[in-house]
Structure formats: structure tokens, C-alpha cells
Design a protein around this motif. Structure first.
Motif, PDB file in Angstrom:
ATOM      1  N   ALA A  22      20.587 -22.996  -9.870  1.00 35.48           N
ATOM      2  CA  ALA A  22      20.584 -21.982 -10.823  1.00 35.48           C
ATOM      3  C   ALA A  22      19.053 -22.003 -11.302  1.00 35.48           C
ATOM      4  O   ALA A  22      18.426 -23.070 -11.470  1.00 35.48           O
ATOM      5  N   SER A  31      15.738 -15.979 -10.880  1.00 33.09           N
ATOM      6  CA  SER A  31      16.774 -16.404 -11.853  1.00 33.09           C
ATOM      7  C   SER A  31      18.243 -16.291 -11.576  1.00 33.09           C
ATOM      8  O   SER A  31      18.908 -15.865 -12.191  1.00 33.09           O
ATOM      9  N   ASN A  75      21.921 -17.368 -10.655  1.00 37.25           N
ATOM     10  CA  ASN A  75      22.995 -18.109 -11.435  1.00 37.25           C
ATOM     11  C   ASN A  75      24.192 -18.077 -10.565  1.00 37.25           C
ATOM     12  O   ASN A  75      24.405 -17.603  -9.396  1.00 37.25           O
ATOM     13  N   SER A 110      25.134 -24.668  -9.967  1.00 40.32           N
ATOM     14  CA  SER A 110      24.842 -24.981 -11.312  1.00 40.32           C
ATOM     15  C   SER A 110      24.502 -26.291 -11.530  1.00 40.32           C
ATOM     16  O   SER A 110      24.727 -27.284 -10.918  1.00 40.32           O
TER      17      SER A 110
END
Length: 120
Positions: free
Chosen positions: A14, A83, A85, A120
Motif C-alpha cells: 500500500a 498511492s 491501496n 496493506s
């Protein structure tokens, strides 16, 4: 016949970045809009980003400001994903709308898909 070759998927943490590329080919074909869709298990394929041959690109709300689609030439596109996720995880499919001999009747063709996994 039209073929699409995708590259660049993989696994990333992430906050990291990945770049996907897609090259379309087909003797006698011209290419209109090209783009990327994402599919996760149990869900419909959803548009992530699309770029016409001329004009403005289109993005899903969830990726605006993080992903950038560009057209390197008439038949190749790149999707830069920043970025990242966990919600960006899925199989990414490239599409190209192609018309044979510039007849104007475009059909949509798909790549085989490339897995993007964000941990994550």
C-alpha cells in the motif's frame, strides 16, 4: 484479428506504484478508444480509465488524482498507478476499440488480464 498484450501487473505494498502497459495490434485495423477495466471476484468489470484517440481521458472517481492514463502512440497505452491501496486489487483488463479498414464500425477487444495485488 486484433490482439492486445498487457504487461506490468504484480504485487506492491500500500502506498506504492505500478505501471501497466497495453499494446494492440491487428493488420488493417485502426484503434479508437483504449482503456483499462478492473474486475474482482463476484463483481462486474468496472471502468478504471479510458483514453480516446482524440480528446479527454475519463477516470473512475476512486482513482482520480492517483492514476494517469496516457497514449504513447495510436495503439499503445500506459496506466501509471500511484498511492495504491488494497481496494485497487483486482485483475486489470485492457480494451481497445478497433475498426477494420477505417470503416467506422468499432468493436471492442480485450486483453487477457493482468493481476494487481496491493497488500496493506
Amino acid at each position: 484479428q486484433v490482439q492486445l498484450v498487457e504487461s506490468g501487473g504484480g504485487m506492491v505494498q500500500a502506498g506504492g506504484s505500478l505501471t501497466l502497459s497495453c499494446q494492440a495490434s491487428g493488420s488493417g485495423y485502426s484503434f479508437g478508444a483504449m482503456g483499462w477495466y478492473r474486475q474482482v471476484p463476484g463483481m462486474q468489470r468496472e471502468l478504471i480509465a479510458q483514453i480516446p484517440r482524440f480528446g479527454k481521458s475519463q477516470y473512475a472517481d476512486a482513482v482520480k488524482g492517483r492514476f494517469t492514463i496516457s497514449r504513447d502512440n495510436d495503439n499503445m497505452i500506459t496506466l501509471r498507478m500511484n498511492s495504491l491501496n488494497a481496494e485497487d486489487t483486482g485483475v486489470y483488463y485492457c480494451h481497445a476499440d478497433a475498426s477494420f479498414q477505417n470503416r467506422g464500425d468499432f468493436a471492442r477487444y480485450w486483453g487477457q488480464g493482468t493481476q494487481v495485488t496491493v497488500s496493506s
